[in-house]
Write a protein that holds these residues in place. Structure first.
Motif, short mmCIF file in Angstrom:
data_model
loop_
_atom_site.label_atom_id
_atom_site.label_comp_id
_atom_site.label_asym_id
_atom_site.label_seq_id
_atom_site.Cartn_x
_atom_site.Cartn_y
_atom_site.Cartn_z
N GLU A 216 -26.19 56.19 8.73
CA GLU A 216 -26.64 54.90 8.21
C GLU A 216 -26.67 54.92 6.68
O GLU A 216 -26.26 53.96 6.02
N ASN A 217 -27.12 56.05 6.12
CA ASN A 217 -27.17 56.15 4.67
C ASN A 217 -25.77 56.05 4.07
O ASN A 217 -25.53 55.27 3.14
N PHE A 218 -24.83 56.82 4.62
CA PHE A 218 -23.48 56.80 4.07
C PHE A 218 -22.72 55.53 4.45
O PHE A 218 -21.67 55.24 3.90
N TYR A 223 -28.92 51.58 -2.32
CA TYR A 223 -30.26 51.35 -2.89
C TYR A 223 -30.96 52.65 -3.26
O TYR A 223 -31.78 52.68 -4.17
N HIS A 224 -30.64 53.74 -2.55
CA HIS A 224 -31.38 54.99 -2.80
C HIS A 224 -30.83 55.78 -3.98
O HIS A 224 -31.49 56.67 -4.49
N VAL A 225 -29.63 55.41 -4.40
CA VAL A 225 -28.92 56.27 -5.36
C VAL A 225 -29.70 56.45 -6.67
O VAL A 225 -29.90 57.57 -7.14
N ALA A 228 -33.33 58.49 -5.41
CA ALA A 228 -33.17 59.83 -4.82
C ALA A 228 -32.29 60.72 -5.69
O ALA A 228 -32.52 61.92 -5.81
N HIS A 229 -31.26 60.11 -6.29
CA HIS A 229 -30.33 60.90 -7.10
C HIS A 229 -30.49 60.63 -8.59
O HIS A 229 -29.59 60.90 -9.38
N GLY A 230 -31.62 60.03 -8.95
CA GLY A 230 -31.86 59.65 -10.35
C GLY A 230 -31.62 60.80 -11.32
O GLY A 230 -31.13 60.60 -12.43
N ASP A 381 -31.14 66.56 -2.63
CA ASP A 381 -32.24 65.61 -2.56
C ASP A 381 -32.23 64.82 -1.26
O ASP A 381 -33.27 64.55 -0.68
N ASP A 382 -31.04 64.49 -0.76
CA ASP A 382 -30.95 63.80 0.53
C ASP A 382 -31.51 64.68 1.65
O ASP A 382 -32.18 64.20 2.56
N THR A 383 -31.21 65.97 1.59
CA THR A 383 -31.64 66.84 2.69
C THR A 383 -33.16 66.87 2.80
O THR A 383 -33.70 67.21 3.84
FE LIG Z 1 -27.76 60.24 -1.08
#
Ligand SMILES: [Fe+2]
Ligand code: FES
Lengths: 455, 169
Positions: A216-218, A223-225, A228-230, A381-383
């Motif tokens: 679902e994320n991929f 929105y999370h980028v 979560a990956h800031g 960070d996703d994990t």
């Molecule tokens: Fe991600």
């Protein structure tokens, strides 16, 4: 190794059908009940109703290039052997002996014309045929070999070098299953006649998150980028996170597939088109291989992530192979392998174009692994953030309060996202972001598969 | 090239012990000073195969990093958005089976060691264990100080059981 992964059984009054019924009513409002993320009954049903029915990705033809080559892969939780026989045909076989179930293949890859069981010595050809047993004439004179071959996937097909199989005898053809997703995959991989292949076997790591979360994320979580990956933008290894959603298009394809396009030129300037591929790569592309609309998508709004239902995703983005070096575009292929309720293995391949020279390939590999791998500065960070959903799902409190997760972004009254009525490609195009139409469609399709045989 | 003297072995053991202490105590800025500017820090990808040599497909890796990449990782860890390690894992590493194999010339020695890394993340009840072998190239400078020139990490696992490699091995 201590890895206590609690697996929750349905709570009181929470039968599988109840959870699915509730999911149905919540999804219409853009909500997803917490219960579906770490529930053993849900998981078992997913294995039967989704993974044993869908077309599941198994790897690339180029991973088993020669006759006799094989690789051990998964369909859901089942271990399968993907083989190339003496006639160059590819087979997908259950990795257990028909006599008493002993595993036939213990390695990830290899080359052999047959598999000999280490228990009593039954022998199977690499196309699955039963071909012998010790003392056959004394022990199994009347045994009909036709009945005792390895289980064999009834449908195996390849597309753009990727091998897929379905365990459902009634499965539609792969192209019908992929539908509009095949069109987008062409845009990604068919820019050159020789296509793409992986640079090595998959990087594999256990993640305490649900396979659905990865898919679902991929499928479209732009929105999370920025959050979560800031860090990746903070350390100046990526840019554009703050405006990402303003330039996104969610392509929502029937069948639970989705792709998230971005207007690269608006985000990164006039050289942004075609994923920001540098000229030394782009010169090899022949966009005329694609129909005009797909050419337009590839130039103006190419997908940077996407998901093919149920558990295959990809990512194409750019980053430096080492800080300070010019950016390389990388293509990461990933599969969310369910291993239990609320836990999965993440399998990740980095792909290269066949035409790439050694330097181009190694730059792309290095940039991809630096971002998306077991050590990737994005992926790490996703994990961790994905560990939350199953934990919440195990919470008695959450279930008692009927907690549902929110996927309402961009819905009527929530945001600015609109269905592009002028879109002539497959499925729907929703733009601009932020929005979650892909996520809602993913769970709708998941539900339709789960519910189909539940009565 | 010369024989491995007790003084060389002592210097290398002290170096590896100090390095482990710095990493476990989160002193990454001090740790990075132990690395040679030309460092190659690599983790080859490993698969299950019958023959040892087939377990490491050519050119495939989990990490393959130079100094600039390692410095960027440190920079990332210093941001307030390092969610993979927020807070940093508590680690205890045992470095053993140290074997100084060979003087490769130029003051560089090839050193094998086994690493057993205990990792507990955030509020985890459970721990993760990362077992690996390492093949290091360590240079002993004229001053007697050591620098890590290259580290090749051979993980025991083919499917990593910890969700990420956000800690240095
Ligand atoms: Fe991600
Ligand atoms: S289990 Fe395979 S031969 Fe008996």
């Amino acid at each position: 190794m201590v890895m206590h992964i609690a697996q929750s059984r349905s709570g009181i009054g929470e039968r599988l059908d109840d959870i699915l019924a509730r999911t149905r009513s919540e999804l219409d409002r853009g909500l997803v009940p917490v219960n579906i993320f770490a529930n053993a009954d849900i998981f078992d049903a997913e294995m039967e109703r989704i993974f044993a029915k869908s077309w599941v990705f198994l790897g690339f033809e180029s991973e088993i290039p020669d006759k006799g080559d094989f690789m051990q892969r998964r369909i859901g939780r089942d271990s399968v052997i993907v083989t190339r026989d003496t006639k160059n045909d590819i087979h997908v076989l259950a990795n257990f002996c028909r006599h008493r179930g002993t595993r036939l293949c213990q390695t990830d890859v290899g080359n052999q014309s047959h598999f000999r069981c280490p228990y009593h010595g039954w022998v199977f050809r690499n196309n699955g045929d039963w071909i012998g047993a010790p003392d056959k004439s004394k022990a199994y004179k009347a045994l009909d070999p036709k009945n005792w071959g390895l289980l064999k996937a009834p449908h195996v097909e390849s597309f753009l070098g990727m091998i897929f199989a379905s365990l459902d005898p009634d499965a539609p053809a792969l192209m019908d299953y992929l539908g509009g997703a095949a069109w987008f995959m062409r845009g990604l991989m068919d820019l050159h006649p020789a296509g793409m292949s992986p640079m090595g076997p998959p990087d594999r790591y256990k993640v305490r998150g649900d396979w659905k979360t990865g898919s679902e994320n991929f499928g479209g979580d732009g929105y999370h980028v920025g959050v979560a990956h800031g860090s990746v933008q903070t350390i100046e290894l990526a840019q554009g996170f703050d405006v990402l959603n303003n330039f996104s298009t969610h392509y929502v394809i029937p069948g639970g597939h989705s792709f998230l396009g971005h207007d690269f030129d608006s985000m990164f300037g006039p050289d942004g088109h075609v994923w920001y591929y540098p000229p030394d790569i782009q010169q090899h592309f022949d966009l005329d291989r694609l129909d005009p609309l797909l050419q337009d998508v590839v130039k103006k709004n190419p997908p940077i992530v996407g998901t093919v239902f149920p558990n295959l995703s990809f990512l194409r983005f750019f980053g430096p192979p080492s800080p300070g070096k010019p950016p390389a575009v990388y293509t990461s292929w990933r599969q969310w392998q369910p291993t239990g309720p609320g836990e999965m293995e993440l399998w990740s391949w980095q792909l290269k174009w066949d035409f790439m020279d050694e330097q181009q390939a190694s730059d792309s590999y290095a940039a991809g692994q630096f971002g998306f791998s077991s050590a990737g500065i994005f992926e790490q960070d996703d994990t961790v953030v994905w560990e939350g959903a199953p934990e919440a799902a195990r919470s008695v409190w959450a279930r008692k309060e009927n907690i549902a997760f929110n996927m309402q972004m961009g819905m009527e009254g929530m945001g600015q996202q609109k269905l592009d009525e002028s879109w002539e490609g497959p499925g729907e195009a929703w733009r601009p972001g932020p929005g979650e139409p892909s996520q809602r469609a993913f769970y709708q399709h998941w539900l339709s598969q789960m519910a189909e045989t539940s009565q | 090239m010369s024989a491995i003297t007790p003084a060389v072995e002592y210097a290398i053991r002290q170096f590896l012990g100090r390095e482990a202490m710095l990493l476990d105590n989160g002193r990454l800025d001090d740790w990075v000073n132990l690395l040679d500017e030309g460092i190659l820090y690599e983790i080859p990808l490993r698969i299950s195969a019958r023959k040892q040599e087939d377990q490491f497909p050519k050119g495939a890796f989990r990490m393959h990093e130079d100094m600039a990449m390692i410095r960027k990782r440190l920079e990332r860890m210093g941001t307030s958005e390092n969610w993979a390690e927020d807070p940093a894992s508590r680690t205890v590493r045992t470095v053993g089976s140290i074997f100084v194999e060979e003087d490769e010339g130029g003051g560089i020695f090839r050193v094998h060691s086994a690493l057993s890394l205990y990792r507990q993340r955030a509020l985890d009840r459970a721990y993760e264990w990362i077992p690996a072998r390492r093949i290091d190239r360590i240079r002993i400078e004229a001053s007697g100080e050591c620098r890590l020139v290259r580290r090749t990490i051979i993980l025991a696992e083919t499917i990593l059981q910890t969700p990420n490699l956000a800690v240095f091995l």
